[in-house]
Design a protein around this motif. Structure first.
Motif, PDB file in Angstrom:
ATOM      1  N   ASN A 215       0.072  11.271  -0.320  1.00 22.51           N
ATOM      2  CA  ASN A 215       0.704  11.329  -1.633  1.00 22.51           C
ATOM      3  C   ASN A 215       2.063  12.037  -1.639  1.00 22.51           C
ATOM      4  OD1 ASN A 215      -1.156   9.952  -3.414  1.00 22.51           O
ATOM      5  ND2 ASN A 215      -2.593  11.594  -2.988  1.00 22.51           N
ATOM      6  N   THR A 216       2.307  12.866  -0.621  1.00 18.61           N
ATOM      7  CA  THR A 216       3.566  13.611  -0.606  1.00 18.61           C
ATOM      8  C   THR A 216       4.471  13.250   0.564  1.00 18.61           C
ATOM      9  OG1 THR A 216       2.654  15.445   0.707  1.00 18.61           O
ATOM     10  CG2 THR A 216       2.400  15.568  -1.707  1.00 18.61           C
ATOM     11  N   GLY A 217       3.860  12.673   1.629  1.00 15.53           N
ATOM     12  CA  GLY A 217       4.641  12.393   2.827  1.00 15.53           C
ATOM     13  C   GLY A 217       4.916  13.622   3.651  1.00 15.53           C
ATOM     14  N   ARG A 218       4.217  14.737   3.332  1.00 12.92           N
ATOM     15  CA  ARG A 218       4.446  15.996   4.061  1.00 12.92           C
ATOM     16  C   ARG A 218       3.104  16.591   4.495  1.00 12.92           C
ATOM     17  NH1 ARG A 218       7.535  16.629  -0.517  1.00 12.92           N
ATOM     18  NH2 ARG A 218       6.060  18.172  -1.342  1.00 12.92           N
TER      19      ARG A 218
ATOM     20  N   PRO B  58       0.819  -1.215   0.000  1.00 19.64           N
ATOM     21  CA  PRO B  58       0.000   0.000   0.000  1.00 19.64           C
ATOM     22  C   PRO B  58       0.850   1.261   0.000  1.00 19.64           C
ATOM     23  CG  PRO B  58       0.031  -0.986   2.171  1.00 19.64           C
ATOM     24  CD  PRO B  58       0.693  -1.972   1.260  1.00 19.64           C
ATOM     25  N   ARG B  59       0.353   2.291  -0.679  1.00 19.64           N
ATOM     26  CA  ARG B  59       1.085   3.556  -0.742  1.00 19.64           C
ATOM     27  C   ARG B  59       0.948   4.338   0.553  1.00 19.64           C
ATOM     28  NH1 ARG B  59       0.711   7.507  -5.899  1.00 19.64           N
ATOM     29  NH2 ARG B  59       1.929   5.737  -6.714  1.00 19.64           N
ATOM     30  N   GLY B  60      -0.164   4.162   1.273  1.00 19.21           N
ATOM     31  CA  GLY B  60      -0.357   4.900   2.509  1.00 19.21           C
ATOM     32  C   GLY B  60      -1.378   4.226   3.404  1.00 19.21           C
TER      33      GLY B  60
ATOM     34  N   SER C 152       7.473   4.974  12.392  1.00 21.27           N
ATOM     35  CA  SER C 152       8.579   5.618  11.693  1.00 21.27           C
ATOM     36  C   SER C 152       8.037   6.758  10.839  1.00 21.27           C
ATOM     37  CB  SER C 152       9.303   4.598  10.798  1.00 21.27           C
ATOM     38  OG  SER C 152       9.789   3.507  11.553  1.00 21.27           O
ATOM     39  N   GLN C 153       8.911   7.639  10.438  1.00 23.10           N
ATOM     40  CA  GLN C 153       8.541   8.681   9.486  1.00 23.10           C
ATOM     41  C   GLN C 153       8.395   8.056   8.097  1.00 23.10           C
ATOM     42  OE1 GLN C 153       7.726  11.695  10.180  1.00 23.10           O
ATOM     43  NE2 GLN C 153       8.664  12.183  12.148  1.00 23.10           N
ATOM     44  N   PRO C 154       7.559   8.623   7.229  1.00 21.42           N
ATOM     45  CA  PRO C 154       6.712   9.798   7.436  1.00 21.42           C
ATOM     46  C   PRO C 154       5.432   9.460   8.193  1.00 21.42           C
ATOM     47  CG  PRO C 154       6.473   9.002   5.189  1.00 21.42           C
ATOM     48  CD  PRO C 154       7.535   8.153   5.829  1.00 21.42           C
ATOM     49  N   LYS C 155       5.061  10.310   9.122  1.00 23.03           N
ATOM     50  CA  LYS C 155       3.845  10.136   9.901  1.00 23.03           C
ATOM     51  C   LYS C 155       3.296  11.508  10.242  1.00 23.03           C
ATOM     52  CE  LYS C 155       6.448   9.809  14.247  1.00 23.03           C
ATOM     53  NZ  LYS C 155       6.733   8.980  15.432  1.00 23.03           N
TER      54      LYS C 155
ATOM     55  N   GLY D 106       5.878   3.334   4.446  1.00 23.68           N
ATOM     56  CA  GLY D 106       5.094   4.379   3.803  1.00 23.68           C
ATOM     57  C   GLY D 106       4.509   5.354   4.807  1.00 23.68           C
ATOM     58  N   PRO D 107       3.824   6.386   4.308  1.00 23.02           N
ATOM     59  CA  PRO D 107       3.218   7.381   5.210  1.00 23.02           C
ATOM     60  C   PRO D 107       2.048   6.803   6.006  1.00 23.02           C
ATOM     61  CG  PRO D 107       2.613   7.820   2.929  1.00 23.02           C
ATOM     62  CD  PRO D 107       3.637   6.739   2.891  1.00 23.02           C
TER      63      PRO D 107
END
Length: 269
Positions: free
Chosen positions: A266-269, A163-165, A233-236, A207-208
């Motif tokens: 989609n961006t992790g930010r 999964p992407r997120g 872990s990051q990104p979170k 992943g995020p």
């Protein structure tokens, strides 16, 4: 008398351990159970349908039309009460933003037969997610709500799903810690067959992960959600709805946080 009391206590614990599956099911799962005809009728009233088959072998609920152009597929794992057809607000919010949404149904819930339990839910959820990925395409996202966070977290590191997120709405860190909050006098380690250890399951997911916390959650204490978040872990990223309870976080399709979460995934930010 002390010896008698000790023996009774020991015997009581033995009986409880032997019956732990029944005890856990009674305390943890509150399935909304319907006939398959009722599920079809409930779904049709909301312009939804059973998926992929219109019978008791269905995996979940989808909209009849789907989004005009798909940005990906979101598989939603709902909480421990009710049924998938009760969660149409996810479809209203997310398909309006261009995602195909599958509300998976657990064995023993809705109009489905099957065993209540973590192993059953995760195995079935994996089959449903793979089928959704193959049929609808695009990047896959996993959304969990309460108990469903345990299913989503277990699927997150699956090498085939990738999964992407992941989005976790009102999650705990582990079922054992959640059980200790509500039943501090019980030996929960002996009574629980299921673990739903979200913190452990997400260790290998890179992943995020978006975490949604209800500031006045009366079911899952904020400290358990925060403990899970710290373990990630990051990104979170953490969203907190300060005035929301466990079951009244802002699910209105027009709420801005849906867009914020999707952007983060989609961006992790």
């Amino acid at each position: 008398m002390v010896k008698i009391a000790f023996v009774v206590t020991v015997l009581g614990l033995i009986v409880a351990v032997l019956a732990r599956g029944n005890i856990q099911r009674a305390l943890l799962y509150y399935p909304g159970q319907h006939t398959i005809d009722e599920v079809r009728r409930f779904a049709a009233a909301k312009d939804l349908r059973l998926w992929p088959d219109d019978n008791a072998g269905y995996y979940g609920i989808v909209s009849r039309k789907g989004p005009a152009g798909s940005r990906g597929t979101i598989v939603v794992c709902h909480g421990n009460a009710g049924a998938a057809v009760d969660r149409s607000y996810y479809i209203a919010a997310l398909e309006g933003r261009g995602f195909r949404v599958v509300l998976i149904e657990y064995p023993g819930y809705g109009g489905r037969r099957g065993e209540l339990g973590e192993e059953s839910f995760i195995a079935d959820g994996r089959r449903a997610a793979l089928r959704a990925q193959q049929e609808f395409g695009g990047p896959l996202y996993l959304w969990g709500e309460s108990l469903g966070c345990g299913v989503a977290s277990a699927l997150a590191a699956d090498a085939e799903l990738r999964p992407r997120g992941v989005v976790l709405i009102t999650p705990w860190d582990s079922l054992a810690n959640e059980a200790k909050v509500h039943y501090p006098w019980l030996p929960v380690g002996l009574l629980l067959q299921d673990t739903y250890d979200n913190a452990a399951n997400l260790v290998h997911y890179a992943g995020p992960v978006a975490v949604i916390m209800a500031g006045r959650d009366e079911i899952i204490p904020n400290r358990l959600t925060e403990r899970l978040y710290r373990a990630l872990s990051q990104p979170k990223r953490l969203w907190t709805f300060a005035d929301a309870g466990h079951n009244d976080w802002p699910s209105h399709p027009g709420a801005a946080w849906w867009d914020d979460v999707l952007e983060f995934l989609n961006t992790g930010r």
